[in-house]
Design a protein around this motif. Structure first.
Motif, PDB file in Angstrom:
ATOM      1  N   LEU A  87       0.937  -1.090   0.024  1.00 51.29           N
ATOM      2  CA  LEU A  87      -0.054   0.213  -0.068  1.00 51.29           C
ATOM      3  C   LEU A  87       0.907   1.276   0.124  1.00 51.29           C
ATOM      4  CD1 LEU A  87      -2.733   1.403   0.242  1.00 51.29           C
ATOM      5  CD2 LEU A  87      -2.426   1.111   2.875  1.00 51.29           C
ATOM      6  N   SER A  88       0.862   2.074  -1.249  1.00 42.11           N
ATOM      7  CA  SER A  88       1.741   3.146  -1.132  1.00 42.11           C
ATOM      8  C   SER A  88       0.997   4.395  -0.615  1.00 42.11           C
ATOM      9  CB  SER A  88       2.052   3.345  -2.672  1.00 42.11           C
ATOM     10  OG  SER A  88       3.194   4.223  -2.782  1.00 42.11           O
ATOM     11  N   ILE A  89       1.543   4.639   0.567  1.00 42.52           N
ATOM     12  CA  ILE A  89       0.866   6.194   1.244  1.00 42.52           C
ATOM     13  C   ILE A  89       2.022   7.003   1.806  1.00 42.52           C
ATOM     14  CG2 ILE A  89      -1.444   5.247   1.666  1.00 42.52           C
ATOM     15  CD1 ILE A  89      -0.641   4.713   4.619  1.00 42.52           C
ATOM     16  N   GLY A  90       1.928   7.999   2.141  1.00 44.87           N
ATOM     17  CA  GLY A  90       2.817   8.765   2.569  1.00 44.87           C
ATOM     18  C   GLY A  90       2.130   9.915   3.647  1.00 44.87           C
ATOM     19  N   PHE A  91       2.906  10.530   4.415  1.00 48.04           N
ATOM     20  CA  PHE A  91       2.488  11.550   5.185  1.00 48.04           C
ATOM     21  C   PHE A  91       3.385  12.664   5.707  1.00 48.04           C
ATOM     22  CE2 PHE A  91       2.283   7.441   7.180  1.00 48.04           C
ATOM     23  CZ  PHE A  91       3.237   7.702   8.432  1.00 48.04           C
ATOM     24  N   LYS A  92       4.166  13.083   4.701  1.00 48.84           N
ATOM     25  CA  LYS A  92       5.153  13.941   5.024  1.00 48.84           C
ATOM     26  C   LYS A  92       4.624  15.113   5.723  1.00 48.84           C
ATOM     27  CE  LYS A  92       9.294  16.380   2.784  1.00 48.84           C
ATOM     28  NZ  LYS A  92       9.132  17.868   3.018  1.00 48.84           N
ATOM     29  N   ASN A  93       3.894  15.928   5.117  1.00 51.70           N
ATOM     30  CA  ASN A  93       3.185  17.083   5.489  1.00 51.70           C
ATOM     31  C   ASN A  93       1.757  17.018   6.182  1.00 51.70           C
ATOM     32  OD1 ASN A  93       5.749  18.613   4.460  1.00 51.70           O
ATOM     33  ND2 ASN A  93       4.802  18.268   2.550  1.00 51.70           N
ATOM     34  N   THR A  94       1.364  16.227   5.849  1.00 53.29           N
ATOM     35  CA  THR A  94       0.001  15.791   6.172  1.00 53.29           C
ATOM     36  C   THR A  94      -0.959  14.755   5.961  1.00 53.29           C
ATOM     37  OG1 THR A  94      -2.576  16.716   5.721  1.00 53.29           O
ATOM     38  CG2 THR A  94      -0.880  16.863   3.837  1.00 53.29           C
ATOM     39  N   PHE A  95      -1.756  14.164   6.929  1.00 55.15           N
ATOM     40  CA  PHE A  95      -2.504  13.015   6.592  1.00 55.15           C
ATOM     41  C   PHE A  95      -3.606  13.135   5.709  1.00 55.15           C
ATOM     42  CE2 PHE A  95      -0.819   9.872   9.719  1.00 55.15           C
ATOM     43  CZ  PHE A  95       0.348  10.800  10.348  1.00 55.15           C
ATOM     44  N   ASN A  96      -3.941  14.266   5.271  1.00 58.24           N
ATOM     45  CA  ASN A  96      -5.081  14.545   4.485  1.00 58.24           C
ATOM     46  C   ASN A  96      -4.682  15.053   3.084  1.00 58.24           C
ATOM     47  OD1 ASN A  96      -7.506  15.072   3.593  1.00 58.24           O
ATOM     48  ND2 ASN A  96      -8.410  15.894   5.382  1.00 58.24           N
ATOM     49  N   THR A  97      -4.704  14.418   1.975  1.00 58.21           N
ATOM     50  CA  THR A  97      -4.439  15.133   0.738  1.00 58.21           C
ATOM     51  C   THR A  97      -4.916  14.412  -0.252  1.00 58.21           C
ATOM     52  OG1 THR A  97      -2.547  15.749  -0.415  1.00 58.21           O
ATOM     53  CG2 THR A  97      -2.001  13.888   0.739  1.00 58.21           C
TER      54      THR A  97
END
Lengths: 583, 298
Positions: free
Chosen positions: A257-267
């Protein structure tokens, strides 16, 4: 003698330099006070032209009539405006934004003369900067201006230079426009001050950034997996992708599952907010509670369960080891490289970026899937408001109703034309379409001299869009209908192959989108505290997922959030929400 | 001999345009500093915006994390200043000892190149290069038995990475200044030293380094003005939720709270605060440089 010569030379040089300086100063002064255009003498002359034009208009307007609204104005009336031109926008036949096929059309068909006070190529926020300068130097505002930048829109409204527009809209807008606007009454919210509607929202196509899950269908098929309905199903899919990879990738190569949250959890892409959605909240935005008040989604008890889930997934290696470092575009990289199994993203993603996966893994097939539900059957994703800016009307506009003449025409004829209607095959012959010798329409590069995007020539950006028109057209295409209307043909030609199916999947869950319900100007506490609160939130959430803090730290975070200004902010936000209810 | 104004007036006149430019673009905008004490609204202008005294400064120091942010800025920038001085200094001396001109030139160009890369690009490269999940550096370290190091996801390592990568990017640029200074050393000094029987080591110790010191002091003094600039574009591209405690600096903080929100007053206040601190430091450093290295601008 020779010495004297040299002296003369230097004196001449000095004079020349001084003259240059004076002229440069003078030039910039003129530019600053009239239109800021500097060297744009056409703009200057057109601005003086507009003054005389509007004076002429006012003498007409003083003639006694019941309603100033006309389908066509004779003699013509003038609307002044300003333009931020998309740098990619092209013109043909020597036209400009000030004078082109659309402005001539408006004059001939509607009797509306569009006068340009200034225009600027909108790179590096040039338009916003110029508007701010205009505001700061107290210049006359244009009659009509469309602004995309939220902060600038709030500032312009609060400047008191623009008029209330709600009553105008009620009086003059036609049925099609009103219906489109009524699809979501909250589109007005950001522009309401004390119950008065101060700006007309620019409608855009709906669901543009509401995401769904894109899953590698070829992997699903080879493993014989069913569509995941719940988070538990999804975990099984991810486990199979990782340990039984059909492409023979070793477990540490696969990113299930490709997810990321460098700046925010909601994009908008590669975002983990639907995991929170499965527990009944969407983080980092204001959600509507069952009591009808607004609540910051990250402090909802569901967020704690979502964090536990994400932590488990990270420990099992289902999400990228460095998800805390990944932004939206980074999450697309493994998807395109063919090593990721699932990526959340908008319905148009099969066009970009997922189409490029085939270059790396020719047999890869991405298919859209609905957002899986949590243990209580809840599902959620962040929803997007379908507006793209706001149109403001100056207090000093002589003919505010002329804007409605213009927009009504576009909503009637441009927004979603019926087959066989006036603008069905195209709008301006020789610009966005042309006819070949057999009378068949041709598009794009087949037009002599090339096509131009005339939708950016309209007074209001993109002319007129009915929010659900695009989705409805996509649904018709998904059901196997041959494209007939112009919108359907456009979608068929310009969007990725899976887009109609994705639209169908998206609309199979119409009620799970959580729209950020706060869209007003930042409240006082928000200005001072929001960044700090977001910072401790991002930090706490990341550290919980990476196991550097225990999950119980979440409760301490909530208390801390509330006492560090969060409660005060919630109060202010709800006060704002109360006043948006139109009186 | 007193300069005669009657003879030199054309020169003074020619200076005027530059002077006017300086006044218009560097001195007149200084008036904008008043924004730091106002709740500045562009449409209200300078006459209309309400005065709020030291409100912005209070807001800057009242945040729970403001001391932390200032401390982060200081730690990162002090280390950057020190290493951006020492590394080019040493590197220039070493490079000077290489006698093959072609090799010197090639190395100089190569170390100079990273200076031209933007942090937007380098940030992306570093994330891949330093990844704990198959990144090049961690694979090499793994091969010699050093477990994966979270260069960008652990506060202390983050500071280390930020400082080292900045020095790596900029030391080639800094070297140029010192190489120029090296070229200016009087060769007769070395000849004399050789006659006296000094080897290369003694020559470096007693001629090269003392000759370079004034330049090092100048560079150090000038860079002190940047003590509150820890490198916005670098940190902004690399920081994340895991390193907020130790990686958030004044500039990223101002970007989020002031620039994104259109809060010009606050941005100006922080800018003013930074300028005042920098000026105090530069004045002190200049005094010291004047006293100990006999360096003077005026």
């Amino acid at each position: 003698m020779r010495r004297g010569m040299r002296k003369w030379w230097s004196a001449a040089l000095v004079l020349a330099l001084a003259a240059m300086l004076v002229s440069a100063c003078g030039g910039s002064k003129n530019g600053g006070s009239s239109d800021g255009g500097g060297t744009q003498s056409p703009a200057t002359s057109s601005s003086s032209g507009s003054n005389s034009g509007s004076e002429a208009g006012s003498s007409d307007g003083s003639r006694p009539t019941d309603s100033p609204y006309r389908d066509k104005y004779d003699p013509p009336v003038t609307i002044t405006t300003v333009w931020g031109i998309d740098p990619a926008l092209t013109f043909k036949n020597g036209e400009t934004i000030e004078n082109n096929v659309a402005t001539r059309w408006a004059l001939e068909t509607l009797g509306i003369r569009i006068e340009t006070l200034w225009s600027v190529t909108d790179t590096n926020n040039a338009f916003v900067t110029k508007m701010r300068l205009m505001m700061a130097s107290g210049q006359q505002m244009p009659d009509v201006v469309t602004v995309g930048d939220e902060q600038l829109a709030h500032d312009l409204i609060d400047s008191g230079l623009f008029r209330e527009v709600g009553t105008l809209f009620d009086a003059y807008a036609n049925e099609k426009w009103k219906q489109a606007m009524a699809l979501d009454p909250h589109v007005w919210d950001p522009y309401i001050r004390n119950g008065q509607r101060m700006g007309i929202p620019v409608l855009d196509y709906a669901y543009n950034h509401d995401y769904l899950l894109w899953i590698r269908q070829d992997w699903m098929d080879k493993l014989g997996l069913e569509a995941p309905k719940t988070l538990d199903d999804l975990e099984k899919v991810m486990e199979a992708f990782k340990y039984n990879n059909p492409d023979g990738l070793s477990p540490d190569q696969v990113i299930p599952l490709s997810i990321g949250f460098k700046n925010t959890f909601n994009t908008w892409m590669g975002d983990p907010s639907w995991v929170f959605g499965a527990f009944g909240t969407i983080p980092e935005q204001w959600n509507l509670t069952s009591e009808g008040t607004l609540e910051w989604g990250s402090i909802h008890p569901g967020a704690k369960q979502a964090l536990e889930t994400l932590k488990r997934w990270r420990d099992k290696g289902y999400i990228p080891a460095e998800a805390a470092l990944w932004d939206e575009n980074k999450t697309a990289e493994p998807a395109v490289a063919g090593v990721a199994g699932i990526i959340p993203g908008p319905y148009w993603m099969s066009g970009w970026p997922l189409q490029d996966t085939a270059k790396n893994v020719p047999h890869a097939v991405w298919k859209p899937y609905p957002i899986p539900a949590g243990p209580d059957g809840k599902a959620g994703r962040h929803g997007t408001r379908f507006t793209n800016g706001v149109t403001l009307i100056s207090k000093d506009a002589k003919h505010p109703e002329a804007l409605f003449t213009y927009q009504n025409y576009l909503f009637e004829h441009l927004a979603d034309p019926e087959p066989g209607s006036q603008w069905d095959i195209g709008v301006f012959k020789g610009y966005d379409y042309d006819l070949d010798e057999n009378g068949n329409p041709v598009y794009g590069d087949d037009i002599p001299g090339g096509a131009v995007n005339i939708n950016r020539y309209w007074l209001v950006r993109d002319g007129a869009r009915i929010p659900d028109a695009q989705m409805k057209a996509l649904l018709r295409l998904a059901d196997g209908k041959e494209p007939e209307t112009r919108l359907e043909k456009e979608l068929k030609n310009n969007y990725g192959p899976e887009t109609p199916l994705a639209a169908k999947v998206l609309l199979s869950q119409p009620d799970i989108s959580y729209i950020d319900m706060f869209s007003g100007p930042p409240t006082p506490t928000m200005k001072e505290r929001l960044d700090y609160l977001k910072k401790i939130e991002l930090q706490t959430f990341s550290e919980i997922i990476y196991g550097q803090r225990s999950i119980d730290e979440f409760d301490r975070f909530v208390e801390n959030w509330k006492s560090s200004g969060g409660d005060q902010m919630t109060k202010e936000v709800n006060e704002w929400f109360e006043q948006t209810k139109v009186k | 001999m007193k300069p005669d104004i009657r003879r030199t007036w054309p020169l003074h006149l020619m200076l005027l345009p530059a002077l006017a430019g300086l006044i218009v673009f560097n001195y007149v905008p200084l008036g904008g500093i008043v924004m730091a004490f106002m709740d500045y609204k562009p449409w209200l202008g300078f006459d209309g915006s309400p005065w709020i005294g030291f409100g912005h400064f209070r807001a800057l120091f009242e945040r729970e994390d403001s001391l932390q942010v200032i401390w982060n800025t200081l730690v990162i920038s002090v280390f950057k200043i020190i290493f951006n001085l020492l590394v080019p200094f040493g590197f220039a001396i070493l490079l000077n000892e290489v006698r093959i001109r072609l090799l010197t030139r090639t190395i100089q160009t190569m170390v100079y190149l990273p200076h031209f890369l933007s942090w937007v690009i380098l940030g992306g490269i570093l994330v891949n290069f330093l990844s704990t999940d198959g990144g090049f550096v961690n694979r090499v370290l793994g091969a010699i038995g050093i477990g994966p190091i979270p260069f960008l996801m652990h506060g202390d390592w983050f500071r280390f990475t930020v400082i080292v990568s900045d020095v790596w990017k900029e030391f080639g640029y800094g070297t140029i200044v010192f190489l120029a200074a090296l070229a200016n050393i009087d060769p007769s000094l070395y000849e004399a030293a050789e006659v006296d029987g000094a080897g290369r080591w003694k020559q470096t110790l007693h001629i090269t380094i003392p000759s370079l010191l004034p330049m090092a002091i100048v560079v150090g003094t000038l860079s002190l003005g940047n003590i509150l600039n820890a490198g916005f574009d670098q940190i902004f591209n690399l920081y994340n939720g895991m390193v907020m405690n130790k990686g958030d600096i004044i500039d990223t903080f101002v970007y989020r709270t002031a620039i994104l929100e259109g809060n010009f007053g606050f941005a100006t206040a922080v800018g003013l605060f930074k300028s005042v601190v920098s000026m105090v430091l530069i004045v002190c450093a200049y005094r010291l440089a004047y006293k100990y290295a006999n360096y003077r601008v005026f």
